[in-house]
Design a protein around this motif. Sequence first.
Motif, PDB file in Angstrom:
ATOM      1  N   THR A 271     -46.495 -14.188 -16.674  1.00  0.00           N
ATOM      2  CA  THR A 271     -47.401 -15.369 -17.168  1.00  0.00           C
ATOM      3  C   THR A 271     -46.927 -15.651 -18.814  1.00  0.00           C
ATOM      4  O   THR A 271     -46.227 -14.908 -19.212  1.00  0.00           O
ATOM      5  N   VAL A 272     -47.223 -16.836 -18.943  1.00  0.00           N
ATOM      6  CA  VAL A 272     -47.006 -17.159 -20.338  1.00  0.00           C
ATOM      7  C   VAL A 272     -48.277 -17.601 -21.044  1.00  0.00           C
ATOM      8  O   VAL A 272     -49.287 -18.225 -20.448  1.00  0.00           O
ATOM      9  N   VAL A 279     -39.477 -23.467 -24.232  1.00  0.00           N
ATOM     10  CA  VAL A 279     -38.121 -22.976 -23.759  1.00  0.00           C
ATOM     11  C   VAL A 279     -38.489 -21.668 -23.594  1.00  0.00           C
ATOM     12  O   VAL A 279     -37.746 -20.929 -22.931  1.00  0.00           O
ATOM     13  N   GLU A 280     -39.618 -20.746 -23.848  1.00  0.00           N
ATOM     14  CA  GLU A 280     -39.843 -19.412 -23.605  1.00  0.00           C
ATOM     15  C   GLU A 280     -40.044 -19.462 -21.898  1.00  0.00           C
ATOM     16  O   GLU A 280     -39.748 -18.520 -21.494  1.00  0.00           O
ATOM     17  N   ALA A 281     -40.868 -20.422 -21.853  1.00  0.00           N
ATOM     18  CA  ALA A 281     -40.944 -20.339 -20.057  1.00  0.00           C
ATOM     19  C   ALA A 281     -39.624 -20.493 -19.425  1.00  0.00           C
ATOM     20  O   ALA A 281     -39.507 -19.789 -18.526  1.00  0.00           O
ATOM     21  N   VAL A 282     -38.794 -21.454 -19.963  1.00  0.00           N
ATOM     22  CA  VAL A 282     -37.527 -21.468 -19.581  1.00  0.00           C
ATOM     23  C   VAL A 282     -36.665 -20.153 -19.350  1.00  0.00           C
ATOM     24  O   VAL A 282     -36.059 -19.981 -18.207  1.00  0.00           O
ATOM     25  N   ASP A 310     -41.351 -29.629 -13.744  1.00  0.00           N
ATOM     26  CA  ASP A 310     -42.269 -30.045 -14.845  1.00  0.00           C
ATOM     27  C   ASP A 310     -41.419 -29.949 -16.233  1.00  0.00           C
ATOM     28  O   ASP A 310     -41.409 -30.950 -17.216  1.00  0.00           O
ATOM     29  N   LEU A 311     -40.762 -28.902 -16.487  1.00  0.00           N
ATOM     30  CA  LEU A 311     -40.003 -28.728 -17.516  1.00  0.00           C
ATOM     31  C   LEU A 311     -38.747 -29.812 -17.572  1.00  0.00           C
ATOM     32  O   LEU A 311     -38.462 -30.415 -18.687  1.00  0.00           O
ATOM     33  N   MET A 312     -38.197 -30.025 -16.408  1.00  0.00           N
ATOM     34  CA  MET A 312     -36.874 -31.123 -16.138  1.00  0.00           C
ATOM     35  C   MET A 312     -37.599 -32.527 -16.469  1.00  0.00           C
ATOM     36  O   MET A 312     -36.837 -33.250 -17.462  1.00  0.00           O
ATOM     37  N   ARG A 313     -38.872 -32.802 -16.302  1.00  0.00           N
ATOM     38  CA  ARG A 313     -39.510 -34.127 -16.562  1.00  0.00           C
ATOM     39  C   ARG A 313     -39.718 -34.249 -18.044  1.00  0.00           C
ATOM     40  O   ARG A 313     -39.541 -35.350 -18.615  1.00  0.00           O
TER      41      ARG A 313
END
Length: 317
Positions: A271-272, A279-282, A310-313
């Motif tokens: 989890t985050v 970028v921490e999620a990445v 979601d991160l790419m968008r």
Amino acid sequence: MVLARKTFDIEAAAVQGLAARVGPEFAEAVALILDCRGRVVVMGMGKSGHIGRKVAATLASTGTPALFVHPAEASHGDLGMITADDVVLAISNSGESEELTVILPVLNRQGVPLVAITGGLQSTLAKQARVTLDSGVVVEACPLNLAPTASTTAQLAMGDALAVALLDARGFREEDFARSHPGGALGRKLLTHISDVMRSGDAVPMVRLDTNFTDLMREMSAKGLGAAAVVDGSQRVLGIFTDGDLRRLIEKGVDLRSSHAGEVMHPNPQTVRADALAVEAVALMEQHRINSVLVVDDAGALCGALNTNDLMRAKVI
């Protein structure tokens, strides 16, 4: 090709020659700008004006508020943009550009400090300036020795040297750079938080421990995350079930029709926090080779979710 190589040699020598001229005057110019309570107003005519616009942009993006004012427009009203709190950085190879020299007495009467970047050390501009930085060159790269080439390269390098020295003196960091470049890759990495890109509310797929497998799959399909969180009555995260988990169970031949979420979930998932950088999620996803991650609050309760799409968008990856 021969002339092209000669151009590179001449312009490289022009820039290299500047290093020996970085002395007390350069340090004085940096100190003057650091003490400025207003902005650095960059001025220049013709090709020097084009260089001036770039220097002003570099200063502004590296922590020194700056703008470009055209000398010709200055004498027709734009001088009102300059105050006694500002510093004027005037660029001219000869130091005798008429549109520039005509406004110098006005600037002096206003008490505006003047820093000159010029090759004309005995010019009108140099004599009026509080600090003069020598950007003179031996010869232009132009075979006619007419078109500003080596001289403008030297001006640009001197302006960049000022910007870098000021950046260092201000303690300017990556985070500061990102704030002035929010649309760039670095800005997105250093300014985008998980809360900016995560799914929240009804968009988060969520089931209870006793949810039957059919309803679990309906929730996953409806929300399109590729995963569903398994939570308790206080919405604290207990586990996660993903498309990958489904594939692995099918490959093992497990009969899922009578299963419940608590039986097929992956317990204690990664989890985050919502206030963490995206970028921490990445990094977390790459480290654990997962495509989705759940977002929790201080109490461990589910408050969001996101996946690689979601991160790419958001152009974080």
